[in-house]
Design an enzyme around this catalytic site. Structure first.
Site, short mmCIF file in Angstrom:
data_model
loop_
_atom_site.label_atom_id
_atom_site.label_comp_id
_atom_site.label_asym_id
_atom_site.label_seq_id
_atom_site.Cartn_x
_atom_site.Cartn_y
_atom_site.Cartn_z
N GLU A 22 0.84 -1.21 0.00
CA GLU A 22 0.00 0.00 0.00
C GLU A 22 0.87 1.25 0.00
O GLU A 22 0.45 2.30 -0.48
CB GLU A 22 -0.92 0.02 1.22
CG GLU A 22 -1.95 -1.09 1.22
CD GLU A 22 -2.79 -1.06 2.47
OE1 GLU A 22 -4.00 -0.77 2.34
OE2 GLU A 22 -2.24 -1.29 3.58
N TYR A 54 -11.16 28.29 -2.24
CA TYR A 54 -11.36 26.85 -2.37
C TYR A 54 -10.16 26.18 -3.03
O TYR A 54 -9.79 25.06 -2.67
CB TYR A 54 -12.59 26.51 -3.22
CG TYR A 54 -13.84 27.26 -2.94
CD1 TYR A 54 -14.15 27.72 -1.66
CD2 TYR A 54 -14.75 27.50 -3.95
CE1 TYR A 54 -15.33 28.40 -1.41
CE2 TYR A 54 -15.93 28.18 -3.71
CZ TYR A 54 -16.22 28.63 -2.44
OH TYR A 54 -17.37 29.29 -2.20
N ILE A 73 -5.65 6.12 7.84
CA ILE A 73 -6.42 7.24 7.31
C ILE A 73 -6.76 8.24 8.41
O ILE A 73 -6.98 9.42 8.13
CB ILE A 73 -7.68 6.77 6.54
CG1 ILE A 73 -8.60 5.92 7.39
CG2 ILE A 73 -7.28 6.05 5.26
CD1 ILE A 73 -9.89 5.49 6.70
N GLU A 74 -6.75 7.80 9.67
CA GLU A 74 -6.94 8.72 10.78
C GLU A 74 -5.83 9.77 10.79
O GLU A 74 -6.08 10.95 11.08
CB GLU A 74 -6.94 7.97 12.12
CG GLU A 74 -8.15 7.07 12.33
CD GLU A 74 -8.02 5.66 11.77
OE1 GLU A 74 -8.80 4.79 12.19
OE2 GLU A 74 -7.15 5.42 10.88
N LYS A 99 -11.23 5.40 1.94
CA LYS A 99 -10.29 4.55 1.21
C LYS A 99 -11.09 3.43 0.54
O LYS A 99 -11.59 2.53 1.22
CB LYS A 99 -9.26 3.97 2.19
CG LYS A 99 -8.21 3.11 1.55
CD LYS A 99 -7.20 2.65 2.60
CE LYS A 99 -6.13 1.79 1.97
NZ LYS A 99 -5.10 1.41 2.96
#
Length: 122
Positions: A22, A54, A73-74, A99
């Protein structure tokens, strides 16, 4: 505060995950951010300087996801929240990271996290 700017479903290619493969091969990560701030001055004066750009927020998120590598991902969500609070005049942010390509046997559309962080006072 109820005013917010929403950037929904930004997709970036990143190398994040617990497993070595990964970290080697880029995969998509979907990011949403909500920026809480008073939008009335921008609405009344019709001036970009009274709100948040933006495009700059998008580039901050892209830079974090695509140029750094995290196991969780945290951690991606925390890094995004920290940078947005540091770089933009917002009182609070909500960050969602999803994800879709998971190393899980079975059917699952995606796994994700959602965090909400406020600017520290003082």
């Amino acid at each position: 505060m109820s005013d917010r700017i929403v950037l929904h479903d930004m997709v970036f290619q990143g190398r994040h995950g617990v497993f070595e493969h990964e970290q080697l091969e880029p995969q998509p990560f979907h990011v949403d951010v909500e920026l809480f701030l008073d939008l009335q001055p921008a609405g009344l004066e019709d001036e970009l300087a009274k709100t948040v750009d933006y495009g700059a927020v998008f580039e901050t998120c892209r830079s974090i996801v695509e140029s750094t590598s995290f196991r969780l991902i945290e951690a991606i969500a925390e890094a995004i929240a920290h940078e947005l609070l540091a770089d933009f005049p917002v009182a609070e942010v909500t960050v969602r990271v999803r994800k879709p390509n998971l190393p899980i046997e079975g059917t699952l559309a995606w796994a994700g996290v959602e965090i909400r962080r406020r600017r520290r006072r003082g």
